[in-house]
Design a protein around this motif. Structure first.
Motif, PDB file in Angstrom:
ATOM      1  N   PRO A   2      10.643  54.314  31.238  1.00  0.00           N
ATOM      2  CA  PRO A   2      11.775  53.556  30.686  1.00  0.00           C
ATOM      3  C   PRO A   2      12.353  54.246  29.451  1.00  0.00           C
ATOM      4  O   PRO A   2      11.657  54.955  28.738  1.00  0.00           O
ATOM      5  CB  PRO A   2      11.155  52.208  30.317  1.00  0.00           C
ATOM      6  N   GLU A   3      13.647  54.027  29.221  1.00  0.00           N
ATOM      7  CA  GLU A   3      14.289  54.585  28.042  1.00  0.00           C
ATOM      8  C   GLU A   3      13.955  53.786  26.791  1.00  0.00           C
ATOM      9  O   GLU A   3      13.914  54.321  25.696  1.00  0.00           O
ATOM     10  CB  GLU A   3      15.794  54.627  28.241  1.00  0.00           C
ATOM     11  N   LEU A   8       3.404  43.891  23.884  1.00  0.00           N
ATOM     12  CA  LEU A   8       3.096  42.558  23.362  1.00  0.00           C
ATOM     13  C   LEU A   8       1.619  42.281  23.544  1.00  0.00           C
ATOM     14  O   LEU A   8       1.039  42.646  24.570  1.00  0.00           O
ATOM     15  CB  LEU A   8       3.921  41.498  24.108  1.00  0.00           C
ATOM     16  N   HIS A   9       1.013  41.612  22.535  1.00  0.00           N
ATOM     17  CA  HIS A   9      -0.410  41.305  22.588  1.00  0.00           C
ATOM     18  C   HIS A   9      -0.662  39.902  22.055  1.00  0.00           C
ATOM     19  O   HIS A   9      -0.205  39.577  20.946  1.00  0.00           O
ATOM     20  CB  HIS A   9      -1.214  42.320  21.762  1.00  0.00           C
ATOM     21  N   PRO A  10      -1.388  39.052  22.805  1.00  0.00           N
ATOM     22  CA  PRO A  10      -1.764  37.738  22.273  1.00  0.00           C
ATOM     23  C   PRO A  10      -2.602  37.913  21.012  1.00  0.00           C
ATOM     24  O   PRO A  10      -3.464  38.788  20.943  1.00  0.00           O
ATOM     25  CB  PRO A  10      -2.587  37.116  23.402  1.00  0.00           C
ATOM     26  N   GLN A  19       5.322  44.968  19.468  1.00  0.00           N
ATOM     27  CA  GLN A  19       5.424  46.287  18.854  1.00  0.00           C
ATOM     28  C   GLN A  19       6.599  47.021  19.490  1.00  0.00           C
ATOM     29  O   GLN A  19       6.675  47.132  20.722  1.00  0.00           O
ATOM     30  CB  GLN A  19       4.131  47.079  19.098  1.00  0.00           C
ATOM     31  N   ALA A  20       7.535  47.491  18.654  1.00  0.00           N
ATOM     32  CA  ALA A  20       8.655  48.310  19.090  1.00  0.00           C
ATOM     33  C   ALA A  20       8.670  49.554  18.211  1.00  0.00           C
ATOM     34  O   ALA A  20       8.880  49.448  17.000  1.00  0.00           O
ATOM     35  CB  ALA A  20       9.969  47.543  18.958  1.00  0.00           C
ATOM     36  N   ARG A  21       8.375  50.681  18.805  1.00  0.00           N
ATOM     37  CA  ARG A  21       8.203  51.924  18.053  1.00  0.00           C
ATOM     38  C   ARG A  21       7.176  51.683  16.960  1.00  0.00           C
ATOM     39  O   ARG A  21       6.052  51.319  17.271  1.00  0.00           O
ATOM     40  CB  ARG A  21       9.542  52.432  17.507  1.00  0.00           C
TER      41      ARG A  21
END
Length: 136
Positions: A2-3, A8-10, A19-21
Motif C-alpha cells: 500500500p502507498e 492499530l493495537h488494543p 501508529q502512522a509513520r
C-alpha cells in the motif's frame, strides 16, 4: 504494497493505539459509551482527518498562490450529522471563517483544497460533504 498504511493495537478496555509513520494517536470512546475517554472516537477522527486533509491542502495551495500569505485569521470547523441503523454520518459540513478582506486571496486555494483532499475524494460518494464560507 500500500502507498499509505497505519497500524492499530488494543491497549486495554476500549482503548486503541494507532501508529502512522512515527506518530501515535490514542483512540477511545467517551465514558457514556462504555469507554474511558482516553482519546477521540473513530468518528471524531474521521472529522479530524477530513478537516486536517482539507486545511493542509488549502495551506499548500495558498502558499503556492502567495508565499507571504498569512492564514492565522482563518478558522475551520467540521461537524457531522448522524443517522442510525447503522449509525453513520449522513452529512458533514466544513465551515471556513475568514476576514472578508481575504476572500479574493483564498477563494481559489479553498477550491483547490476541496478538489485535492484525499479524504474528501474518498468519502464523497458515501456521505454528503458541504463546504461553506463565512466572510466576516
Amino acid at each position: 504494497m500500500p502507498e499509505i498504511g497505519v497500524s492499530l493495537h488494543p491497549a486495554g478496555g476500549s482503548v486503541v493505539v494507532g501508529q502512522a509513520r512515527d506518530h501515535t494517536v490514542t483512540i477511545d470512546r467517551p465514558a457514556e459509551k462504555e469507554g474511558t475517554d482516553a482519546g477521540p472516537m473513530g468518528g471524531e477522527l474521521l472529522l479530524l482527518a477530513l478537516g486536517g486533509c482539507y486545511v493542509s491542502t488549502f495551506l499548500a495551495a495558498l502558499k503556492a498562490e502567495d508565499p507571504q500569505a498569512d492564514a492565522s485569521e482563518i478558522s475551520f470547523q467540521v461537524d457531522g450529522n448522524l443517522v442510525s441503523a447503522p449509525t453513520r454520518f449522513s452529512e458533514i459540513t466544513v465551515q471556513v471563517s475568514a476576514p472578508a478582506l481575504l476572500q479574493d486571496l483564498i477563494s481559489k486555494p479553498l477550491l483547490k483544497a476541496e478538489r485535492g483532499c484525499i479524504v474528501h475524494n474518498s468519502i464523497r460518494d458515501a456521505v454528503t460533504v458541504r463546504f461553506t464560507h463565512e466572510w466576516r
